[in-house]
Design a protein around this motif. Structure first.
Motif, mmCIF file in Angstrom:
data_model
loop_
_atom_site.group_PDB
_atom_site.id
_atom_site.type_symbol
_atom_site.label_atom_id
_atom_site.label_comp_id
_atom_site.label_asym_id
_atom_site.label_seq_id
_atom_site.Cartn_x
_atom_site.Cartn_y
_atom_site.Cartn_z
ATOM 1 N N UNK A 1 -2.651 19.414 9.474
ATOM 2 C CA UNK A 1 -3.356 19.447 10.754
ATOM 3 C C UNK A 1 -2.491 20.076 11.830
ATOM 4 N N UNK A 2 -3.140 20.751 12.752
ATOM 5 C CA UNK A 2 -2.439 21.245 13.944
ATOM 6 C C UNK A 2 -2.681 20.314 15.117
ATOM 7 N N UNK A 3 -3.315 19.200 14.869
ATOM 8 C CA UNK A 3 -3.628 18.234 15.917
ATOM 9 C C UNK A 3 -5.125 18.032 16.015
ATOM 10 N N UNK A 4 -5.522 17.137 16.868
ATOM 11 C CA UNK A 4 -6.945 16.846 17.016
ATOM 12 C C UNK A 4 -7.343 15.687 16.133
ATOM 13 N N UNK A 5 -8.455 15.053 16.459
ATOM 14 C CA UNK A 5 -8.850 13.835 15.749
ATOM 15 C C UNK A 5 -9.387 14.121 14.346
ATOM 16 N N UNK A 6 -9.131 13.184 13.463
ATOM 17 C CA UNK A 6 -9.730 13.175 12.134
ATOM 18 C C UNK A 6 -10.511 11.879 12.000
ATOM 19 N N UNK A 7 -11.675 11.946 11.417
ATOM 20 C CA UNK A 7 -12.518 10.766 11.253
ATOM 21 C C UNK A 7 -11.874 9.813 10.246
ATOM 22 N N UNK A 8 -11.486 8.599 10.662
ATOM 23 C CA UNK A 8 -10.882 7.665 9.713
ATOM 24 C C UNK A 8 -11.837 7.262 8.596
ATOM 25 N N UNK A 9 -13.128 7.512 8.778
ATOM 26 C CA UNK A 9 -14.103 7.219 7.744
ATOM 27 C C UNK A 9 -14.307 8.356 6.758
ATOM 28 N N UNK A 10 -13.557 9.471 6.919
ATOM 29 C CA UNK A 10 -13.688 10.595 5.991
ATOM 30 C C UNK A 10 -13.328 10.138 4.581
ATOM 31 N N UNK A 11 -13.993 10.731 3.581
ATOM 32 C CA UNK A 11 -13.817 10.286 2.199
ATOM 33 C C UNK A 11 -12.382 10.459 1.697
ATOM 34 N N UNK A 12 -11.659 11.414 2.260
ATOM 35 C CA UNK A 12 -10.283 11.639 1.816
ATOM 36 C C UNK A 12 -9.375 10.467 2.165
ATOM 37 N N UNK A 13 -9.804 9.612 3.085
ATOM 38 C CA UNK A 13 -8.996 8.459 3.482
ATOM 39 C C UNK A 13 -9.382 7.178 2.743
ATOM 40 N N UNK A 14 -10.327 7.271 1.809
ATOM 41 C CA UNK A 14 -10.683 6.094 1.019
ATOM 42 C C UNK A 14 -10.049 6.210 -0.362
ATOM 43 N N UNK A 15 -9.700 5.089 -0.947
ATOM 44 C CA UNK A 15 -9.113 5.097 -2.281
ATOM 45 C C UNK A 15 -7.618 5.348 -2.252
ATOM 46 N N UNK A 16 -7.135 6.281 -3.103
ATOM 47 C CA UNK A 16 -5.693 6.522 -3.199
ATOM 48 C C UNK A 16 -5.102 6.986 -1.863
ATOM 49 N N UNK A 17 -3.777 6.916 -1.741
ATOM 50 C CA UNK A 17 -3.139 7.284 -0.473
ATOM 51 C C UNK A 17 -3.371 8.741 -0.084
ATOM 52 N N UNK A 18 -3.411 8.965 1.219
ATOM 53 C CA UNK A 18 -3.515 10.310 1.788
ATOM 54 C C UNK A 18 -2.440 10.453 2.850
ATOM 55 N N UNK A 19 -1.749 11.585 2.815
ATOM 56 C CA UNK A 19 -0.704 11.887 3.787
ATOM 57 C C UNK A 19 -1.226 12.935 4.757
ATOM 58 N N UNK A 20 -1.115 12.682 6.055
ATOM 59 C CA UNK A 20 -1.487 13.671 7.062
ATOM 60 C C UNK A 20 -0.202 14.256 7.632
ATOM 61 N N UNK A 21 -0.053 15.574 7.511
ATOM 62 C CA UNK A 21 1.102 16.270 8.065
ATOM 63 C C UNK A 21 0.638 17.098 9.252
#
Length: 197
Positions: free
Chosen positions: A86-106
């Motif tokens: 990401x270059x910044x800005x909001x991400x929806x915490x309900x997005x599917x990529x944030x469910x289940x296994x861990x996700x790293x946001x850089x």
């Protein structure tokens, strides 16, 4: 040590990754989606840009139960680490990529994409799959950070919509064609980065 980077993209005959409509255009058929799943199963992390998360809401999981089981038998997580760049800005915490296994946001800072790769290497990522979108593919290719490129060419013309890459300065290397496969009705080119200069 930085990861080995595989970039993967599906494009139309005119080089588009989507059309201009509100719904995502799926260019790959079931056979090619299964091929991508196999590639996912062989990496340590899968990376997409924040724009792809907002537009497509991907899950970035290994879909095949057999491949997940094979990964578990090797002592690694069933699904590779999911990474959102990401270059910044909001991400929806309900997005599917944030469910289940861990996700790293850089978040990209002054170090840009190379710094993100350094961070992933420090976290033990040896093999990284970059799935897009256009801005991320452009950044990785312009910075000469892609070791292997998989281009699935679908037999349709789209006419509008986002391109595979945006205009910019790319390294002058000529890519080496390592293989061409017919997967369903899609032609898949596998290319390796050629000598620099």
């Amino acid at each position: 040590m930085r990861p080995y980077v595989v970039a993967s993209v599906a494009v139309s005959l005119d080089g588009r990754i989507d059309d201009a409509g509100p719904d995502r255009l799926v260019l790959s058929g079931p056979e090619d989606l299964d091929r991508v799943d196999e590639v996912r199963a062989g990496v340590d992390a899968i990376l997409v840009g924040a724009g792809t998360v907002r537009a497509d809401d991907p899950r970035l999981l290994v879909r095949s139960a057999a491949r997940r089981a094979a990964r578990a038998a090797r002592g690694v997580p069933e699904t590779p680490l999911r990474v959102v760049l990401s270059t910044g800005g909001p991400l929806d915490p309900g997005a599917r990529v944030f469910s289940g296994p861990p996700t790293l946001v850089l978040t990209l800072g002054d170090g840009g994409v190379p710094a993100a790769l350094d961070e992933l290497g420090a976290r033990g990522v040896g093999r990284l799959l970059v799935e897009g979108g256009s801005t991320v593919h452009t950044a990785f290719l312009a910075a000469d950070l892609v070791d292997e490129l998989h281009v699935a060419v679908a037999p349709i013309l789209v006419g509008g919509g986002p391109p595979f890459v945006h205009g910019g300065a790319f390294p002058p290397a000529r890519w080496r064609l390592a293989g061409v496969d017919t997967v369903g009705d899609v032609a898949v080119l596998r290319l390796l980065r050629g000598p620099r200069g």
